[in-house]
Enzyme design. Structure first.
Site, short mmCIF file in Angstrom:
data_model
loop_
_atom_site.label_atom_id
_atom_site.label_comp_id
_atom_site.label_asym_id
_atom_site.label_seq_id
_atom_site.Cartn_x
_atom_site.Cartn_y
_atom_site.Cartn_z
CE1 TYR A 39 -4.14 -2.72 5.13
CE2 TYR A 39 -4.25 -0.37 4.69
CZ TYR A 39 -4.34 -1.68 4.25
OH TYR A 39 -4.65 -1.93 2.93
CB SER A 42 -0.86 0.02 1.26
OG SER A 42 -1.44 1.30 1.44
P1 NAD Z 1 -11.61 -6.36 0.06
O1 NAD Z 1 -11.99 -6.38 1.51
O2 NAD Z 1 -12.63 -6.05 -0.96
O3 NAD Z 1 -10.92 -7.76 -0.32
C1 NAD Z 1 -10.17 -8.50 0.59
C2 NAD Z 1 -10.59 -9.96 0.46
O4 NAD Z 1 -9.75 -10.74 1.31
C3 NAD Z 1 -12.04 -10.20 0.92
O5 NAD Z 1 -12.77 -10.84 -0.12
C4 NAD Z 1 -11.89 -11.12 2.14
O6 NAD Z 1 -12.91 -12.09 2.26
C5 NAD Z 1 -10.54 -11.76 1.88
N1 NAD Z 1 -9.92 -12.26 3.11
C6 NAD Z 1 -9.90 -11.65 4.32
N2 NAD Z 1 -9.26 -12.43 5.21
C7 NAD Z 1 -8.87 -13.55 4.53
C8 NAD Z 1 -8.19 -14.73 4.91
N3 NAD Z 1 -7.76 -14.92 6.17
N4 NAD Z 1 -7.97 -15.68 3.98
C9 NAD Z 1 -8.40 -15.49 2.70
N5 NAD Z 1 -9.07 -14.41 2.27
C10 NAD Z 1 -9.29 -13.44 3.20
O7 NAD Z 1 -10.37 -5.36 -0.03
P2 NAD Z 1 -9.69 -4.66 -1.29
O8 NAD Z 1 -9.90 -3.21 -1.13
O9 NAD Z 1 -10.05 -5.35 -2.55
O10 NAD Z 1 -8.14 -4.93 -0.94
C11 NAD Z 1 -7.36 -5.92 -1.58
C12 NAD Z 1 -5.91 -5.72 -1.14
O11 NAD Z 1 -5.47 -4.41 -1.51
C13 NAD Z 1 -5.69 -5.83 0.38
O12 NAD Z 1 -4.45 -6.41 0.62
C14 NAD Z 1 -5.68 -4.38 0.81
O13 NAD Z 1 -5.00 -4.23 2.04
C15 NAD Z 1 -4.96 -3.75 -0.35
N6 NAD Z 1 -5.14 -2.30 -0.53
C16 NAD Z 1 -6.39 -1.77 -0.69
C17 NAD Z 1 -6.53 -0.38 -0.91
C18 NAD Z 1 -7.87 0.27 -1.10
O14 NAD Z 1 -7.92 1.50 -1.21
N7 NAD Z 1 -8.96 -0.50 -1.18
C19 NAD Z 1 -5.39 0.43 -0.91
C20 NAD Z 1 -4.14 -0.15 -0.73
C21 NAD Z 1 -4.03 -1.52 -0.56
#
Ligand code: NAD
Length: 275
Positions: free
Chosen positions: A172, A159
């Protein structure tokens, strides 16, 4: 060339979009998620559009669960060529209410008000485990398929808060810094056996996880949402599709000599000092 690509957390917003984009390029996709129905829904969408995908239940924190997932992937799709470690997230117990600690906070007894001194080690542990161990353990399982084979790589999801921590979310931010650091470590460690390791560092993408923090019910921005847009030179949140081009590049032959990089995809957020 068609590859077998395993994405964890691909029942979610960002990696679900990546799974669909990679399927359109002709790759075979294993959609792994803790929520089986979310994984199946993304896989069904891919299959209905003429692609090849399976939805697989897997917990990135449990090796046995990942071993079972790997057996299913190997039997149905073949050896894993590319792993995208997308499962991740934050926990409210590792988050402070305010960006700065002020003198009056010492006497603030409001329900739910949390300062640094109220951070719960369990919330911090949850966040570190999900993001860091949730990247390391799936890599231990799926990278075994890659050793010594050509064209294999791993893509982690860090991130932009790994470069400079965001206020309020120390757990985080620290956990994603660990993911970036691990990306470099693993790139070096696997450099002799043909496995490249890189990471994306997304900026702010409006997803279910952060929608209520960044927008009000009428769709207008919260103060934090406004602050983010002001700090983003390109003046907008990212769309999941904004991650696709860099992912295709890092997972393809065009990046054959690229390993150990963490690429910001953040509209300039991490480059901007605010002045
Ligand atoms: P999201 O919550 O839509 O997707 C995360 C998925 O991970 C969910 O479907 C959840 O069920 C799954 N998950 C959670 N715990 C789990 C486990 N123990 N085993 C298997 N699956 C599990 O989130 P997102 O926004 O799509 O984020 C995806 C990635 O991108 C993450 O690593 C997040 O930290 C990172 N990220 C997101 C953003 C943002 O702005 N959304 C920014 C930077 C980084």
């Amino acid at each position: 060339m068609s590859k077998v690509i395993v994405l964890t957390g691909a029942g979610g917003v960002l990696c679900g979009a990546l799974a669909k984009a990679l399927a359109k390029e002709g790759h075979k996709i294993a959609v792994l998620d803790l929520r089986k129905e979310a994984a199946d829904s993304v896989a069904n969408e891919i299959n209905e559009a003429g692609g090849v995908a399976i939805g697989v239940a897997a917990n990135v924190l449990e090796k046995e669960s990942l071993d079972l997932a790997k057996t299913e992937v190997n039997n149905k799709l073949g050896l894993c060529d590319i792993l995208i470690n997308g499962a991740g997230g934050n926990h409210p117990l590792g988050t402070t209410s305010n960006p700065f600690f002020e003198m009056e906070d010492l006497n603030n007894k409001a329900e739910g008000f949390k300062t640094f001194f109220d951070l719960d080690a369990k919330g911090v542990e949850f966040t570190f485990n999900l993001n860091f161990l949730g990247t390391l353990i799936p890599t231990q399982v799926f990278a075994k398929d890659m050793v010594g084979r050509k064209g294999c790589s791993i893509l982690n999801i860090s991130s932009m808060n790994a470069f400079t921590p965001l206020t309020k979310i120390p757990a985080y931010s620290g956990a994603k810094a660990a993911v970036s650091n691990f990306t470099q470590w693993l790139a070096v460690h696997f450099s002799k056996v043909g496995i490249r390791v890189n990471a994306l560092a997304p900026g702010f993408f409006l997803t279910d996880q952060n929608r209520s923090l960044l927008t009000k019910s009428d769709g207008s921005l919260t103060p934090r949402g406004n602050q983010i847009i002001d700090q983003t030179p390109m003046g907008k949140f990212g769309e999941p599709e904004d991650l696709v081009g860099t992912t295709l590049w890092l997972c393809g032959e065009g990046a054959a000599f690229v390993t150990g990089v963490v690429i910001p995809i953040d509209g300039g957020f991490s480059a901007y000092s605010g002045v």
